[in-house]
Each structure stands twice: as C-alpha cells, then as structure tokens.
Design a protein around this motif. Structure first.
Motif, PDB file in Angstrom:
ATOM      1  N   TYR A 107      31.786 -34.746  21.888  1.00 49.49           N
ATOM      2  CA  TYR A 107      31.416 -33.890  20.762  1.00 49.49           C
ATOM      3  C   TYR A 107      30.253 -33.002  21.185  1.00 49.49           C
ATOM      4  O   TYR A 107      29.310 -33.469  21.813  1.00 49.49           O
ATOM      5  N   ILE A 108      30.350 -31.727  20.851  1.00 51.61           N
ATOM      6  CA  ILE A 108      29.390 -30.745  21.330  1.00 51.61           C
ATOM      7  C   ILE A 108      28.938 -29.843  20.190  1.00 51.61           C
ATOM      8  O   ILE A 108      29.526 -29.857  19.111  1.00 51.61           O
ATOM      9  N   VAL A 109      27.914 -29.069  20.463  1.00 55.92           N
ATOM     10  CA  VAL A 109      27.461 -28.035  19.538  1.00 55.92           C
ATOM     11  C   VAL A 109      27.986 -26.697  20.055  1.00 55.92           C
ATOM     12  O   VAL A 109      27.788 -26.354  21.225  1.00 55.92           O
ATOM     13  N   VAL A 110      28.677 -25.983  19.200  1.00 57.24           N
ATOM     14  CA  VAL A 110      29.240 -24.682  19.538  1.00 57.24           C
ATOM     15  C   VAL A 110      28.510 -23.628  18.710  1.00 57.24           C
ATOM     16  O   VAL A 110      28.331 -23.798  17.509  1.00 57.24           O
ATOM     17  N   TYR A 111      28.102 -22.561  19.372  1.00 56.35           N
ATOM     18  CA  TYR A 111      27.463 -21.441  18.675  1.00 56.35           C
ATOM     19  C   TYR A 111      28.504 -20.344  18.532  1.00 56.35           C
ATOM     20  O   TYR A 111      29.148 -19.966  19.510  1.00 56.35           O
ATOM     21  N   TYR A 112      28.672 -19.850  17.305  1.00 56.70           N
ATOM     22  CA  TYR A 112      29.709 -18.851  17.058  1.00 56.70           C
ATOM     23  C   TYR A 112      29.116 -17.627  16.380  1.00 56.70           C
ATOM     24  O   TYR A 112      28.126 -17.695  15.655  1.00 56.70           O
ATOM     25  N   ASN A 113      29.755 -16.503  16.633  1.00 58.93           N
ATOM     26  CA  ASN A 113      29.345 -15.220  16.085  1.00 58.93           C
ATOM     27  C   ASN A 113      29.737 -15.189  14.606  1.00 58.93           C
ATOM     28  O   ASN A 113      30.925 -15.291  14.286  1.00 58.93           O
ATOM     29  N   PRO A 114      28.787 -15.029  13.691  1.00 61.20           N
ATOM     30  CA  PRO A 114      29.134 -15.017  12.271  1.00 61.20           C
ATOM     31  C   PRO A 114      29.997 -13.821  11.867  1.00 61.20           C
ATOM     32  O   PRO A 114      30.660 -13.858  10.843  1.00 61.20           O
ATOM     33  N   ALA A 115      30.027 -12.783  12.690  1.00 59.17           N
ATOM     34  CA  ALA A 115      30.865 -11.624  12.403  1.00 59.17           C
ATOM     35  C   ALA A 115      32.265 -11.764  12.993  1.00 59.17           C
ATOM     36  O   ALA A 115      33.176 -11.020  12.637  1.00 59.17           O
ATOM     37  N   ASN A 116      32.447 -12.714  13.922  1.00 53.29           N
ATOM     38  CA  ASN A 116      33.734 -12.936  14.576  1.00 53.29           C
ATOM     39  C   ASN A 116      33.787 -14.394  15.015  1.00 53.29           C
ATOM     40  O   ASN A 116      33.292 -14.729  16.087  1.00 53.29           O
ATOM     41  N   TYR A 117      34.376 -15.251  14.218  1.00 53.21           N
ATOM     42  CA  TYR A 117      34.348 -16.687  14.472  1.00 53.21           C
ATOM     43  C   TYR A 117      34.990 -17.095  15.800  1.00 53.21           C
ATOM     44  O   TYR A 117      34.701 -18.157  16.322  1.00 53.21           O
ATOM     45  N   GLN A 118      35.863 -16.271  16.336  1.00 54.75           N
ATOM     46  CA  GLN A 118      36.502 -16.590  17.622  1.00 54.75           C
ATOM     47  C   GLN A 118      35.552 -16.407  18.799  1.00 54.75           C
ATOM     48  O   GLN A 118      35.815 -16.890  19.884  1.00 54.75           O
ATOM     49  N   ASP A 119      34.459 -15.702  18.592  1.00 54.82           N
ATOM     50  CA  ASP A 119      33.482 -15.407  19.630  1.00 54.82           C
ATOM     51  C   ASP A 119      32.456 -16.538  19.655  1.00 54.82           C
ATOM     52  O   ASP A 119      31.671 -16.687  18.724  1.00 54.82           O
ATOM     53  N   SER A 120      32.478 -17.354  20.708  1.00 56.12           N
ATOM     54  CA  SER A 120      31.608 -18.527  20.748  1.00 56.12           C
ATOM     55  C   SER A 120      31.047 -18.747  22.144  1.00 56.12           C
ATOM     56  O   SER A 120      31.516 -18.172  23.127  1.00 56.12           O
ATOM     57  N   VAL A 121      30.057 -19.632  22.207  1.00 55.86           N
ATOM     58  CA  VAL A 121      29.419 -19.987  23.473  1.00 55.86           C
ATOM     59  C   VAL A 121      28.779 -21.362  23.305  1.00 55.86           C
ATOM     60  O   VAL A 121      28.427 -21.753  22.188  1.00 55.86           O
ATOM     61  N   LEU A 122      28.638 -22.094  24.394  1.00 55.97           N
ATOM     62  CA  LEU A 122      28.002 -23.401  24.323  1.00 55.97           C
ATOM     63  C   LEU A 122      26.507 -23.330  24.604  1.00 55.97           C
ATOM     64  O   LEU A 122      25.731 -24.107  24.067  1.00 55.97           O
ATOM     65  N   PHE A 123      26.097 -22.433  25.476  1.00 53.91           N
ATOM     66  CA  PHE A 123      24.688 -22.261  25.821  1.00 53.91           C
ATOM     67  C   PHE A 123      24.283 -20.842  25.445  1.00 53.91           C
ATOM     68  O   PHE A 123      24.473 -19.902  26.221  1.00 53.91           O
ATOM     69  N   PRO A 124      23.735 -20.649  24.241  1.00 53.95           N
ATOM     70  CA  PRO A 124      23.358 -19.301  23.827  1.00 53.95           C
ATOM     71  C   PRO A 124      22.142 -18.796  24.611  1.00 53.95           C
ATOM     72  O   PRO A 124      21.415 -19.584  25.213  1.00 53.95           O
TER      73      PRO A 124
END
Length: 148
Positions: A107-124
């Motif tokens: 289980y991980i923490v995913v950071y996602y773009n609030p304007a485009n939910y498909q746009d994500s990264v694990l290490f912002p």
C-alpha cells in the motif's frame, strides 16, 4: 558541415526544454492531493539499443519499473510514474533507493493532479535528476557554438 552546429544547438535546446517542463511539473506536484494506492509491480527495466544491422549493444540503461493503482472519486486509475525524472538515466544505486521505499509495502501514497486524476506520481517534487541532466543540453549547445 554547416548544418551540424545547428543540429547540436537544437538538440541541446530540446533537452533543456524537455527537462525544464518535467521539473516544472514536478514542482507543481508538491501541491497535488494524495490518496492511498496499491503497488501492483516493482522492479527495474533494462533498455538496450543495438547498432543497425548487428547485435552490438550501443547503449544500455536501467530504469525504475513500477505499476500502481489508485482510486479518486469512485474511479480506479493505473500509472507507472514514480518521479518526474523517470526518463533520466540514473545509477542503479539511485534506483535501488527508490525501490527500497516499497520493499515491505504493497500500500502506497499516490499524489494526483486535482485537475486530471489520471496524472499521478509517487514522489512529488523535483530532485537532482531533474536539474543535472540539463548539463547535457548545455554541452550540446556549447559544442554547436564551438564548431560553428
């Protein structure tokens, strides 16, 4: 060879533009929202380039290979982006540091773009790997200027 300096300068500018774009996106990702995710796959992937018409390896690079799934607003998304410098060739020790973050976790923490939910990264954010490769672009530009 009047065209060679222009080609080198163009390649250098292209490298700098690409890496600057990735660094800006990385910087903006520090303000993204987070959600829980599930790590589906982790490891490294070797990219090999061979010379034309032969099996001679001309370039070999190792990149992080992660796949994860996360949910936002009732929708499930999948991604493979770990950082905004994934496209940069890094030493294996640096890749191992990234992978060690998930050695014991599914289980991980995913950071996602609030304007485009498909746009994500694990290490912002940005890292040294967003900045130092820009030197390659500078070297291409300097070589083009030097031989012109």
């Amino acid at each position: 060879m009047d065209y060679l300096p222009r080609i080198l300068i163009s390649i250098g500018i292209g490298i700098i533009i690409l890496l600057t774009y990735a660094a800006i996106r990385g910087y903006k990702s520090k303000k993204w929202r987070s959600t829980k995710g599930i790590l589906l796959d982790k490891g490294t992937q070797v990219h090999i380039s061979k010379a034309l018409d032969s099996n001679v390896i001309t370039w070999k690079s190792t990149h992080i290979a992660l796949q994860y799934e996360y949910e936002v607003a009732g929708e499930t998304y999948r991604s493979t982006r770990a950082t905004f410098s994934d496209m940069v060739n890094k030493p294996k020790s640096s890749l191992d540091l990234l992978l060690n973050e998930y050695a014991e976790h599914d289980y991980i923490v995913v950071y996602y773009n609030p304007a485009n939910y498909q746009d994500s990264v694990l290490f912002p954010g940005i890292s040294i790997w967003n900045i130092t490769p820009m030197l390659t672009g500078v070297l291409f530009i300097a070589a083009g200027v030097y031989i012109s």
